[in-house]
Write a protein that holds these residues in place. Structure first.
Motif, PDB file in Angstrom:
ATOM      1  N   THR A 182       0.831  -1.201   0.000  1.00 12.57           N
ATOM      2  CA  THR A 182       0.000   0.000   0.000  1.00 12.57           C
ATOM      3  C   THR A 182       0.867   1.253   0.000  1.00 12.57           C
ATOM      4  OG1 THR A 182      -1.781  -1.138   1.178  1.00 12.57           O
ATOM      5  CG2 THR A 182      -1.779   1.267   1.245  1.00 12.57           C
ATOM      6  N   VAL A 183       1.900   1.238   0.823  1.00  8.94           N
ATOM      7  CA  VAL A 183       2.820   2.377   0.889  1.00  8.94           C
ATOM      8  C   VAL A 183       3.602   2.510  -0.404  1.00  8.94           C
ATOM      9  CG1 VAL A 183       4.839   3.317   2.062  1.00  8.94           C
ATOM     10  CG2 VAL A 183       2.976   2.295   3.392  1.00  8.94           C
ATOM     11  N   MET A 184       4.088   1.382  -0.920  1.00  6.98           N
ATOM     12  CA  MET A 184       4.865   1.446  -2.152  1.00  6.98           C
ATOM     13  C   MET A 184       4.022   1.993  -3.306  1.00  6.98           C
ATOM     14  SD  MET A 184       7.888   0.535  -1.301  1.00  6.98           S
ATOM     15  CE  MET A 184       7.466   1.350   0.262  1.00  6.98           C
ATOM     16  N   SER A 185       2.776   1.583  -3.377  1.00  6.42           N
ATOM     17  CA  SER A 185       1.887   2.089  -4.428  1.00  6.42           C
ATOM     18  C   SER A 185       1.697   3.592  -4.286  1.00  6.42           C
ATOM     19  CB  SER A 185       0.535   1.379  -4.372  1.00  6.42           C
ATOM     20  OG  SER A 185       0.670   0.012  -4.661  1.00  6.42           O
ATOM     21  N   ALA A 186       1.559   4.056  -3.047  1.00  3.72           N
ATOM     22  CA  ALA A 186       1.381   5.490  -2.805  1.00  3.72           C
ATOM     23  C   ALA A 186       2.623   6.275  -3.211  1.00  3.72           C
ATOM     24  CB  ALA A 186       1.057   5.741  -1.339  1.00  3.72           C
ATOM     25  N   VAL A 187       3.790   5.716  -2.944  1.00  5.57           N
ATOM     26  CA  VAL A 187       5.036   6.407  -3.294  1.00  5.57           C
ATOM     27  C   VAL A 187       5.261   6.408  -4.800  1.00  5.57           C
ATOM     28  CG1 VAL A 187       7.560   6.306  -3.122  1.00  5.57           C
ATOM     29  CG2 VAL A 187       6.149   5.975  -1.072  1.00  5.57           C
ATOM     30  N   PHE A 188       5.152   5.260  -5.422  1.00 10.84           N
ATOM     31  CA  PHE A 188       5.528   5.151  -6.835  1.00 10.84           C
ATOM     32  C   PHE A 188       4.429   5.608  -7.793  1.00 10.84           C
ATOM     33  CE2 PHE A 188       8.524   2.126  -4.841  1.00 10.84           C
ATOM     34  CZ  PHE A 188       9.696   2.752  -5.241  1.00 10.84           C
ATOM     35  N   SER A 189       3.251   5.890  -7.278  1.00 12.90           N
ATOM     36  CA  SER A 189       2.212   6.459  -8.127  1.00 12.90           C
ATOM     37  C   SER A 189       2.291   7.980  -8.185  1.00 12.90           C
ATOM     38  CB  SER A 189       0.823   6.045  -7.615  1.00 12.90           C
ATOM     39  OG  SER A 189       0.566   6.589  -6.335  1.00 12.90           O
ATOM     40  N   ARG A 190       3.158   8.567  -7.375  1.00 12.58           N
ATOM     41  CA  ARG A 190       3.316  10.020  -7.391  1.00 12.58           C
ATOM     42  C   ARG A 190       3.963  10.472  -8.704  1.00 12.58           C
ATOM     43  NH1 ARG A 190       6.625  12.525  -3.689  1.00 12.58           N
ATOM     44  NH2 ARG A 190       5.201  14.309  -3.679  1.00 12.58           N
ATOM     45  N   LEU A 191       3.525  11.601  -9.219  1.00 12.34           N
ATOM     46  CA  LEU A 191       4.117  12.174 -10.428  1.00 12.34           C
ATOM     47  C   LEU A 191       5.556  12.560 -10.134  1.00 12.34           C
ATOM     48  CD1 LEU A 191       3.652  13.114 -13.349  1.00 12.34           C
ATOM     49  CD2 LEU A 191       3.032  15.364 -12.394  1.00 12.34           C
ATOM     50  N   GLN A 192       6.490  12.007 -10.901  1.00 12.03           N
ATOM     51  CA  GLN A 192       7.897  12.284 -10.649  1.00 12.03           C
ATOM     52  C   GLN A 192       8.271  13.693 -11.104  1.00 12.03           C
ATOM     53  OE1 GLN A 192      10.660   9.272 -11.872  1.00 12.03           O
ATOM     54  NE2 GLN A 192       9.637   7.663 -10.702  1.00 12.03           N
ATOM     55  N   PRO A 193       9.280  14.279 -10.468  1.00 10.71           N
ATOM     56  CA  PRO A 193       9.672  15.648 -10.800  1.00 10.71           C
ATOM     57  C   PRO A 193      10.543  15.701 -12.045  1.00 10.71           C
ATOM     58  CG  PRO A 193      11.160  14.784  -9.172  1.00 10.71           C
ATOM     59  CD  PRO A 193      10.109  13.712  -9.402  1.00 10.71           C
ATOM     60  N   GLU A 194      10.831  16.890 -12.488  1.00 10.74           N
ATOM     61  CA  GLU A 194      11.884  17.092 -13.478  1.00 10.74           C
ATOM     62  C   GLU A 194      13.205  16.943 -12.725  1.00 10.74           C
ATOM     63  OE1 GLU A 194      14.436  17.346 -15.998  1.00 10.74           O
ATOM     64  OE2 GLU A 194      12.397  17.509 -16.828  1.00 10.74           O
ATOM     65  N   TRP A 195      13.928  15.872 -13.024  1.00 17.80           N
ATOM     66  CA  TRP A 195      15.066  15.493 -12.198  1.00 17.80           C
ATOM     67  C   TRP A 195      16.219  16.489 -12.271  1.00 17.80           C
ATOM     68  CZ3 TRP A 195      14.216  12.288  -8.449  1.00 17.80           C
ATOM     69  CH2 TRP A 195      13.183  11.343  -8.584  1.00 17.80           C
ATOM     70  N   THR A 196      16.225  17.344 -13.250  1.00 19.51           N
ATOM     71  CA  THR A 196      17.283  18.359 -13.334  1.00 19.51           C
ATOM     72  C   THR A 196      16.889  19.659 -12.642  1.00 19.51           C
ATOM     73  OG1 THR A 196      16.462  19.034 -15.509  1.00 19.51           O
ATOM     74  CG2 THR A 196      18.239  17.408 -15.462  1.00 19.51           C
TER      75      THR A 196
ATOM     76  N   ALA B  75      12.402  21.132  -7.420  1.00 19.99           N
ATOM     77  CA  ALA B  75      11.351  20.142  -7.640  1.00 19.99           C
ATOM     78  C   ALA B  75      11.746  18.789  -7.063  1.00 19.99           C
ATOM     79  CB  ALA B  75      11.049  20.023  -9.135  1.00 19.99           C
ATOM     80  N   VAL B  76      13.006  18.430  -7.203  1.00 25.68           N
ATOM     81  CA  VAL B  76      13.487  17.155  -6.682  1.00 25.68           C
ATOM     82  C   VAL B  76      13.409  17.139  -5.156  1.00 25.68           C
ATOM     83  CG1 VAL B  76      15.559  15.739  -6.384  1.00 25.68           C
ATOM     84  CG2 VAL B  76      14.942  16.595  -8.655  1.00 25.68           C
ATOM     85  N   ALA B  77      13.837  18.229  -4.533  1.00 23.35           N
ATOM     86  CA  ALA B  77      13.802  18.292  -3.074  1.00 23.35           C
ATOM     87  C   ALA B  77      12.367  18.237  -2.556  1.00 23.35           C
ATOM     88  CB  ALA B  77      14.500  19.565  -2.599  1.00 23.35           C
ATOM     89  N   GLU B  78      11.461  18.929  -3.212  1.00 17.60           N
ATOM     90  CA  GLU B  78      10.063  18.918  -2.785  1.00 17.60           C
ATOM     91  C   GLU B  78       9.431  17.547  -3.000  1.00 17.60           C
ATOM     92  OE1 GLU B  78       8.365  22.177  -4.927  1.00 17.60           O
ATOM     93  OE2 GLU B  78       9.057  23.679  -3.461  1.00 17.60           O
ATOM     94  N   TYR B  79       9.827  16.875  -4.065  1.00 21.83           N
ATOM     95  CA  TYR B  79       9.325  15.515  -4.310  1.00 21.83           C
ATOM     96  C   TYR B  79       9.771  14.586  -3.172  1.00 21.83           C
ATOM     97  CZ  TYR B  79       8.893  10.916  -6.546  1.00 21.83           C
ATOM     98  OH  TYR B  79       8.591   9.614  -6.833  1.00 21.83           O
ATOM     99  N   ALA B  80      11.028  14.702  -2.755  1.00 23.45           N
ATOM    100  CA  ALA B  80      11.535  13.875  -1.659  1.00 23.45           C
ATOM    101  C   ALA B  80      10.785  14.162  -0.368  1.00 23.45           C
ATOM    102  CB  ALA B  80      13.026  14.111  -1.471  1.00 23.45           C
ATOM    103  N   ALA B  81      10.515  15.428  -0.110  1.00 21.84           N
ATOM    104  CA  ALA B  81       9.783  15.795   1.097  1.00 21.84           C
ATOM    105  C   ALA B  81       8.364  15.231   1.061  1.00 21.84           C
ATOM    106  CB  ALA B  81       9.748  17.311   1.249  1.00 21.84           C
ATOM    107  N   GLY B  82       7.745  15.243  -0.124  1.00 25.19           N
ATOM    108  CA  GLY B  82       6.400  14.718  -0.259  1.00 25.19           C
ATOM    109  C   GLY B  82       6.322  13.219  -0.039  1.00 25.19           C
ATOM    110  N   SER B  83       7.392  12.499  -0.412  1.00 24.42           N
ATOM    111  CA  SER B  83       7.419  11.048  -0.216  1.00 24.42           C
ATOM    112  C   SER B  83       7.772  10.683   1.213  1.00 24.42           C
ATOM    113  CB  SER B  83       8.441  10.404  -1.161  1.00 24.42           C
ATOM    114  OG  SER B  83       8.076  10.587  -2.511  1.00 24.42           O
ATOM    115  N   ALA B  84       8.438  11.601   1.914  1.00 27.95           N
ATOM    116  CA  ALA B  84       8.985  11.279   3.225  1.00 27.95           C
ATOM    117  C   ALA B  84       7.913  10.855   4.228  1.00 27.95           C
ATOM    118  CB  ALA B  84       9.760  12.474   3.773  1.00 27.95           C
ATOM    119  N   ALA B  85       6.835  11.617   4.310  1.00 23.61           N
ATOM    120  CA  ALA B  85       5.801  11.294   5.292  1.00 23.61           C
ATOM    121  C   ALA B  85       5.197   9.915   5.026  1.00 23.61           C
ATOM    122  CB  ALA B  85       4.719  12.366   5.280  1.00 23.61           C
ATOM    123  N   ILE B  86       5.078   9.544   3.749  1.00 23.00           N
ATOM    124  CA  ILE B  86       4.528   8.233   3.399  1.00 23.00           C
ATOM    125  C   ILE B  86       5.451   7.119   3.897  1.00 23.00           C
ATOM    126  CG2 ILE B  86       3.736   6.774   1.492  1.00 23.00           C
ATOM    127  CD1 ILE B  86       3.390   9.328  -0.167  1.00 23.00           C
TER     128      ILE B  86
END
Length: 279
Positions: free
Chosen positions: A141-155, A159-170
């Protein structure tokens, strides 16, 4: 910060403490920033020389093609043993976090002369992929929640830092700490390629390497002081994995931190450092 060349690759390293003190070598999971500054500082204050390092294809280490690595788990275990020699030590207390914990287990088994103690944090006794029937797998359930998130523009650093913060609580982690670490990982990534940034942030390269043969059945051969640290709230490698490691490594100590997820939180640095110094 520096690099040390072993086995034909440069490994990014960072040191804390005095060179004359006993060596504690910390394998990244996958970058060296998986080991918090505060933990390294506290262990160094306890009279140890800390050297944390990036695995191949991460951080400041040699990066070629993270999507198609040409090395295997045994090469990474050899890197750890050869780093001990390159750092001028006879042996070291070896620590591994996450996938770095898998490397640490194999390194301690394959190079017993190089390691005097072992600390394993948030890891398990089998390679990436299907787990043994008696081990808990990722919380789907957790993995689905993490990997279903829209990935950032990696460059895009922000955006990358905010994506990491958004996944952290999960994942049971501190969003503010995850934001800071992701930004630092981004800053240390050696090229501007999106695939390299993605690999550094998500640690995907390790899942693409050959980790055979199995090593779990050999854990009973370890004869060095060992500490197993695991978070009760870890959904990626649920706590049963740490409990199994502690049961199968002779006389291993088990430290379960009730509110810890996949990362080592700042609030746990003192307890973990004290336990490591006690080995």
């Amino acid at each position: 910060m520096a690099t040390i060349r072993v086995n034909g690759v440069d490994l990014g390293v960072e040191s804390f403490g005095r060179e004359e003190d006993p060596l504690v070598l910390l394998a990244g999971g996958t970058t060296l920033l998986s080991w918090p500054d505060s933990l390294c500082e506290r262990v160094a204050e306890g009279g140890r020389r800390i050297v944390r390092y990036d695995l191949r294809d991460s951080g400041a280490s040699t990066t070629k093609d993270p999507e198609n690595p040409t090395y295997d788990l045994r090469d990474l275990a050899d890197d750890a043993a050869d780093l001990v020699t390159a750092l001028g030590a006879e042996s070291a207390h070896l620590g591994g976090h996450g996938v770095g914990g898998m490397i640490a287990q194999v390194a301690a088994l394959d190079h017993p002369e190089s390691f005097s103690a072992l600390t394993l944090v948030s890891t398990r006794p089998v390679a990436p992929g299907p787990v043994d029937d008696d081990l808990p797998d990722h919380d789907q359930t957790v993995m689905s929640a993490v990997f279903s998130r829209l990935q950032p523009e990696w460059t895009n650093r922000r955006a990358v830092a905010e994506y990491a913060a958004g996944s952290a609580a999960i994942l049971g982690n501190d969003p503010a700490q995850a934001l800071e670490i992701a930004a630092r990982i981004w800053d240390r990534t050696p090229t501007s390629g999106a695939s390299v940034h993605q690999a550094n942030q998500l640690g995907m390269t390790f899942s693409r390497i050959d980790c055979s043969p199995r090593w779990r059945e050999r854990l009973g051969d370890l004869r060095i002081p060992s500490l197993i640290v695991h978070g009760r709230a870890d959904p990626f490698f649920p706590v049963g994995n740490g409990e199994t490691l502690a049961a199968e490594i002779p006389e291993a100590q088990l430290l379960i931190l009730e509110e810890m997820g996949t990362q080592i939180p700042e609030w746990a640095a003192g307890d973990i450092a004290n336990s490591m110094l006690g080995l």
